[in-house]
Scaffold this active site. Structure first.
Site, PDB file in Angstrom:
ATOM      1  N   LYS A  35       0.842  -1.199   0.000  1.00  0.00           N
ATOM      2  CA  LYS A  35       0.000   0.000   0.000  1.00  0.00           C
ATOM      3  C   LYS A  35       0.883   1.257   0.000  1.00  0.00           C
ATOM      4  O   LYS A  35       0.630   2.226  -0.712  1.00  0.00           O
ATOM      5  CB  LYS A  35      -0.886  -0.030   1.255  1.00  0.00           C
ATOM      6  CG  LYS A  35      -2.089   0.862   1.172  1.00  0.00           C
ATOM      7  CD  LYS A  35      -2.871   0.852   2.467  1.00  0.00           C
ATOM      8  CE  LYS A  35      -3.889  -0.244   2.555  1.00  0.00           C
ATOM      9  NZ  LYS A  35      -4.648  -0.207   3.826  1.00  0.00           N
ATOM     10  N   THR A 122     -13.389   5.367  14.189  1.00  0.00           N
ATOM     11  CA  THR A 122     -14.681   5.266  14.874  1.00  0.00           C
ATOM     12  C   THR A 122     -14.588   4.208  15.975  1.00  0.00           C
ATOM     13  O   THR A 122     -14.131   3.095  15.728  1.00  0.00           O
ATOM     14  CB  THR A 122     -15.779   4.883  13.868  1.00  0.00           C
ATOM     15  OG1 THR A 122     -15.756   5.843  12.811  1.00  0.00           O
ATOM     16  CG2 THR A 122     -17.149   4.872  14.513  1.00  0.00           C
ATOM     17  N   GLU A 152     -14.194  11.468  12.043  1.00  0.00           N
ATOM     18  CA  GLU A 152     -14.210  11.761  10.606  1.00  0.00           C
ATOM     19  C   GLU A 152     -15.582  11.408  10.055  1.00  0.00           C
ATOM     20  O   GLU A 152     -16.084  10.322  10.309  1.00  0.00           O
ATOM     21  CB  GLU A 152     -13.118  10.910   9.941  1.00  0.00           C
ATOM     22  CG  GLU A 152     -13.016  11.091   8.458  1.00  0.00           C
ATOM     23  CD  GLU A 152     -12.735  12.529   8.090  1.00  0.00           C
ATOM     24  OE1 GLU A 152     -11.673  13.038   8.468  1.00  0.00           O
ATOM     25  OE2 GLU A 152     -13.605  13.148   7.447  1.00  0.00           O
ATOM     26  N   ARG A 155     -17.792  10.606   3.489  1.00  0.00           N
ATOM     27  CA  ARG A 155     -18.490   9.525   2.773  1.00  0.00           C
ATOM     28  C   ARG A 155     -17.584   9.015   1.671  1.00  0.00           C
ATOM     29  O   ARG A 155     -16.961   9.821   0.970  1.00  0.00           O
ATOM     30  CB  ARG A 155     -19.762  10.061   2.088  1.00  0.00           C
ATOM     31  CG  ARG A 155     -20.843  10.513   3.022  1.00  0.00           C
ATOM     32  CD  ARG A 155     -21.794  11.453   2.292  1.00  0.00           C
ATOM     33  NE  ARG A 155     -21.103  12.671   1.851  1.00  0.00           N
ATOM     34  CZ  ARG A 155     -21.610  13.578   1.020  1.00  0.00           C
ATOM     35  NH1 ARG A 155     -22.798  13.407   0.508  1.00  0.00           N
ATOM     36  NH2 ARG A 155     -20.924  14.660   0.685  1.00  0.00           N
ATOM     37  N   LYS A 210     -19.691  10.431  16.264  1.00  0.00           N
ATOM     38  CA  LYS A 210     -19.612   9.654  15.024  1.00  0.00           C
ATOM     39  C   LYS A 210     -20.630   8.506  15.023  1.00  0.00           C
ATOM     40  O   LYS A 210     -21.383   8.330  14.062  1.00  0.00           O
ATOM     41  CB  LYS A 210     -18.193   9.127  14.851  1.00  0.00           C
ATOM     42  CG  LYS A 210     -17.984   8.220  13.667  1.00  0.00           C
ATOM     43  CD  LYS A 210     -18.311   8.945  12.367  1.00  0.00           C
ATOM     44  CE  LYS A 210     -18.244   8.005  11.188  1.00  0.00           C
ATOM     45  NZ  LYS A 210     -16.925   7.687  10.758  1.00  0.00           N
ATOM     46  N   ASN A 214     -23.889   8.192  12.413  1.00  0.00           N
ATOM     47  CA  ASN A 214     -24.152   7.050  11.528  1.00  0.00           C
ATOM     48  C   ASN A 214     -25.431   6.317  11.924  1.00  0.00           C
ATOM     49  O   ASN A 214     -26.162   5.819  11.068  1.00  0.00           O
ATOM     50  CB  ASN A 214     -22.956   6.097  11.524  1.00  0.00           C
ATOM     51  CG  ASN A 214     -21.892   6.558  10.528  1.00  0.00           C
ATOM     52  OD1 ASN A 214     -22.058   7.588   9.872  1.00  0.00           O
ATOM     53  ND2 ASN A 214     -20.812   5.812  10.417  1.00  0.00           N
ATOM     54  N   GLY A 259     -34.966   2.085  -1.046  1.00  0.00           N
ATOM     55  CA  GLY A 259     -34.342   1.099  -1.932  1.00  0.00           C
ATOM     56  C   GLY A 259     -33.961  -0.159  -1.189  1.00  0.00           C
ATOM     57  O   GLY A 259     -34.704  -0.651  -0.328  1.00  0.00           O
ATOM     58  N   CYS A 266     -19.292   0.937   7.059  1.00  0.00           N
ATOM     59  CA  CYS A 266     -19.502   1.864   8.176  1.00  0.00           C
ATOM     60  C   CYS A 266     -20.886   1.760   8.826  1.00  0.00           C
ATOM     61  O   CYS A 266     -20.992   1.400   9.991  1.00  0.00           O
ATOM     62  CB  CYS A 266     -19.254   3.285   7.700  1.00  0.00           C
ATOM     63  SG  CYS A 266     -17.582   3.477   7.072  1.00  0.00           S
ATOM     64  N   ARG A 336     -17.672  -4.100   0.906  1.00  0.00           N
ATOM     65  CA  ARG A 336     -17.927  -4.561   2.279  1.00  0.00           C
ATOM     66  C   ARG A 336     -19.430  -4.466   2.583  1.00  0.00           C
ATOM     67  O   ARG A 336     -20.046  -3.444   2.350  1.00  0.00           O
ATOM     68  CB  ARG A 336     -17.117  -3.728   3.279  1.00  0.00           C
ATOM     69  CG  ARG A 336     -15.626  -4.033   3.228  1.00  0.00           C
ATOM     70  CD  ARG A 336     -14.865  -3.114   4.148  1.00  0.00           C
ATOM     71  NE  ARG A 336     -14.903  -1.733   3.692  1.00  0.00           N
ATOM     72  CZ  ARG A 336     -14.496  -0.689   4.421  1.00  0.00           C
ATOM     73  NH1 ARG A 336     -14.029  -0.860   5.626  1.00  0.00           N
ATOM     74  NH2 ARG A 336     -14.556   0.529   3.925  1.00  0.00           N
TER      75      ARG A 336
HETATM   76  C1  UGA Z   1     -21.188   6.758   5.902  1.00  0.00           C
HETATM   77  C2  UGA Z   1     -21.632   8.148   6.402  1.00  0.00           C
HETATM   78  O1  UGA Z   1     -22.526   8.715   5.447  1.00  0.00           O
HETATM   79  C3  UGA Z   1     -20.424   9.069   6.561  1.00  0.00           C
HETATM   80  O2  UGA Z   1     -20.847  10.314   7.110  1.00  0.00           O
HETATM   81  C4  UGA Z   1     -19.435   8.402   7.524  1.00  0.00           C
HETATM   82  O3  UGA Z   1     -18.275   9.207   7.708  1.00  0.00           O
HETATM   83  C5  UGA Z   1     -19.021   7.063   6.930  1.00  0.00           C
HETATM   84  O4  UGA Z   1     -20.189   6.235   6.788  1.00  0.00           O
HETATM   85  C6  UGA Z   1     -18.058   6.418   7.887  1.00  0.00           C
HETATM   86  O5  UGA Z   1     -18.461   6.033   8.971  1.00  0.00           O
HETATM   87  O6  UGA Z   1     -16.854   6.406   7.603  1.00  0.00           O
HETATM   88  P1  UGA Z   1     -20.571   5.751   3.519  1.00  0.00           P
HETATM   89  O7  UGA Z   1     -20.559   4.428   4.206  1.00  0.00           O
HETATM   90  O8  UGA Z   1     -19.449   6.116   2.622  1.00  0.00           O
HETATM   91  O9  UGA Z   1     -20.631   6.934   4.604  1.00  0.00           O
HETATM   92  O10 UGA Z   1     -21.884   5.805   2.645  1.00  0.00           O
HETATM   93  P2  UGA Z   1     -23.305   6.520   2.600  1.00  0.00           P
HETATM   94  O11 UGA Z   1     -23.297   7.419   1.434  1.00  0.00           O
HETATM   95  O12 UGA Z   1     -23.737   7.059   3.899  1.00  0.00           O
HETATM   96  O13 UGA Z   1     -24.202   5.243   2.223  1.00  0.00           O
HETATM   97  C7  UGA Z   1     -24.289   4.135   3.110  1.00  0.00           C
HETATM   98  C8  UGA Z   1     -25.285   3.123   2.574  1.00  0.00           C
HETATM   99  O14 UGA Z   1     -26.605   3.623   2.669  1.00  0.00           O
HETATM  100  C9  UGA Z   1     -25.091   2.735   1.112  1.00  0.00           C
HETATM  101  O15 UGA Z   1     -25.312   1.342   0.979  1.00  0.00           O
HETATM  102  C10 UGA Z   1     -26.155   3.512   0.387  1.00  0.00           C
HETATM  103  O16 UGA Z   1     -26.573   2.885  -0.819  1.00  0.00           O
HETATM  104  C11 UGA Z   1     -27.267   3.541   1.416  1.00  0.00           C
HETATM  105  N1  UGA Z   1     -28.151   4.718   1.304  1.00  0.00           N
HETATM  106  C12 UGA Z   1     -27.648   5.955   1.507  1.00  0.00           C
HETATM  107  C13 UGA Z   1     -29.495   4.533   1.033  1.00  0.00           C
HETATM  108  O17 UGA Z   1     -29.972   3.398   0.863  1.00  0.00           O
HETATM  109  N2  UGA Z   1     -30.318   5.627   0.984  1.00  0.00           N
HETATM  110  C14 UGA Z   1     -29.831   6.885   1.162  1.00  0.00           C
HETATM  111  O18 UGA Z   1     -30.636   7.844   1.077  1.00  0.00           O
HETATM  112  C15 UGA Z   1     -28.476   7.049   1.437  1.00  0.00           C
END
Ligand code: UGA
Length: 439
Positions: A35, A122, A152, A155, A210, A214, A259, A266, A336
């Site tokens: 890495k 986290t 942090e 996304r 955090k 979430n 959906g 996360c 994941r």
């Molecule tokens: C999430 C949080 O949004 C971040 O703020 C946080 O920092 C991060 O986890 C973390 O803990 O590191 P992430 O996992 O990248 O970020 O993704 P999201 O965009 O939040 O989506 C998470 C899941 O929810 C995905 O499977 C997405 O498809 C789903 N989702 C999201 C929905 O089904 N509906 C939505 O309206 C939003």
């Protein structure tokens, strides 16, 4: 300023590149030497929009480099960010903090002068004092090492933007107005000057921030998915319902896309970890709604499997199913706890031949689910399919003309679990369509 970032996964690599972009001199440290080589060549070991550009820019400018040596990291700076992974323990909902404690223990012997260790990983609330204890025990500078908590919120797929322009900055300290606070305010000066709300608090509140964020995001998604269940039972339409609710500014439409539910490295892990910690603290009742959010989330996956069986008959042996999507969400190669792959694997386990396609995540998917078939081209992937499932809403899938697909299948049937395909367009092209939560 000079600073290090220990742990260079999705979080750490992006934070290191972001801090270099803010003008600092940054040393990233990761014990995975492959890495380190990849990052030093200006590339991310995973797909994240805009990150390669920043890595190339700053490994070339000399403001950013990576090492596998804890000793070199300890000597490099007085400010050390820690962004190592904290997955769930195998077979348990509790966080596995071994990478975090190990990183702190290995950094500590090199800390001979006052320094700040700012943890971004986290964790369950109550971890910061344990980190401080390790530093007191193993760092020559002992009590002169201060621990800061700096959660942090980035996304994946928006990681660079969220790092450079966060919604808020949270800084947790054991004492008010410390040297550590002054140092972190200096490190984030440009972000603070841009007007970013900056909340200085105690360790426990910063740790909880955090997990609570979430947990709320997961609950919001499950709320609208619970409404989708009621829509399915009553003939109403969840997309229109979400729009109607979203116009209320107290509710808001963001983060409320109905959906297939949430996945990734996360949200599922943090909801489980939050509930687990609440139970340990005898506050388990407060996490009751999170248990329900998890249950709704699991039911969405089950619903797609049930619909597939409704379409194809209960015996899936000999049936061919094509799955569009492997990543846990679009614009990432992260698989994941991917809802798409969970459904694909379950259908495979029921006897179907499942072919998966995804613009970025096929290599990662193959490693985790070797029993599924993989095809690069989403059009060729539907050849001879008895059923198409749209499970991760990549924009690319919405641009494919359904007319050129229909004749390639044995029977043109699609289940749209993300609600982003145009039902009218697909029906005009001869497809029978079902969309979760839509009339
Ligand atoms: C999430 C949080 O949004 C971040 O703020 C946080 O920092 C991060 O986890 C973390 O803990 O590191 P992430 O996992 O990248 O970020 O993704 P999201 O965009 O939040 O989506 C998470 C899941 O929810 C995905 O499977 C997405 O498809 C789903 N989702 C999201 C929905 O089904 N509906 C939505 O309206 C939003």
């Amino acid at each position: 300023m000079k600073m290090t970032v220990i742990g260079c996964g999705y979080l750490g690599a992006t934070h290191a590149a972001g801090m270099a972009e803010l003008g600092h001199e940054v040393l990233g440290m990761d014990s995975d030497i492959d890495k380190v080589h990849t990052l030093n060549s200006g590339k991310a070991p995973f797909f994240e929009r805009d990150l390669d550009g920043l890595l190339t820019k700053h490994t070339s400018s000399g403001r950013l480099r990576f090492t596998a040596s804890y000793g070199e990291a300890a000597d490099f700076a007085d400010l050390h960010f820690i962004g190592v992974g904290t997955p769930n323990q195998p077979g348990s909902d509790a966080y596995d903090l071994s990478h975090l404690f190990d990183a702190v223990r290995r950094l500590a012997p090199g800390l001979k002068t006052p320094a700040v260790v700012a943890v971004k990983s986290t964790v369950p609330v109550g971890t910061a004092p344990r980190v401080a204890e390790i530093l007191r025990a193993y760092a020559p500078a002992g009590d002169l090492i201060e621990v800061a908590w700096n959660p942090e919120f980035l996304r994946e797929s928006f990681a660079v933007d969220d790092t450079l322009r966060p919604d808020r900055l949270v800084l947790g300290f054991s004492t008010a107005h410390s040297w550590a606070e002054a140092l972190l305010r200096q490190a984030f000066e440009k972000i603070i000057e841009a007007g970013t709300p900056t909340i200085v608090t105690d360790w426990a509140t910063a740790e909880l921030a955090k997990g609570a964020a979430n947990s709320f995001l997961g609950t919001k998604i499950s709320f609208i998915n619970a409404m989708a269940e009621v829509c399915e039972a009553s003939g109403a339409d969840v997309a229109e319902l979400a729009d109607i609710l979203g116009h209320d500014h107290r509710i808001g439409r963001h983060g409320m896309r109905p959906g297939l539910g949430f996945g990734g490295g996360c949200l599922p892990k943090d909801l489980a970890g939050f509930i687990n910690r609440a139970d340990e603290l005898d506050a388990g009742e407060a996490a009751g709604m999170l248990r329900e959010a998890n249950a709704v989330n699991a039911r969405r996956r089950r619903r797609v499997i049930d619909l597939a069986c409704e379409e194809l008959g209960p015996d899936l042996r000999g049936k061919r199913i094509t799955v569009w999507g492997a990543a846990f969400k679009p614009e990432t190669d992260d698989v994941r706890d991917s809802p798409a792959l969970a459904v694909a694997q379950a259908l495979h386990d029921l006897g179907a031949t499942v072919t998966v396609t995804d613009p970025k995540a096929l290599d990662n998917a193959r490693k985790l689910h070797p029993g599924l078939d993989y095809v690069e081209d989403p059009i060729a992937a539907v050849d001879d399919a008895d059923l198409l499932l749209h499970l991760t809403e990549w924009h690319h899938f919405t641009t494919i003309d359904p007319r050129c697909l229909a004749t390639r299948t044995t029977s043109p049937k699609v289940i749209d679990a993300r609600g982003t395909l145009s039902t009218a367009h697909w029906r005009d092209a001869g497809w029978s369509t079902r969309t979760l939560g839509r009339r």
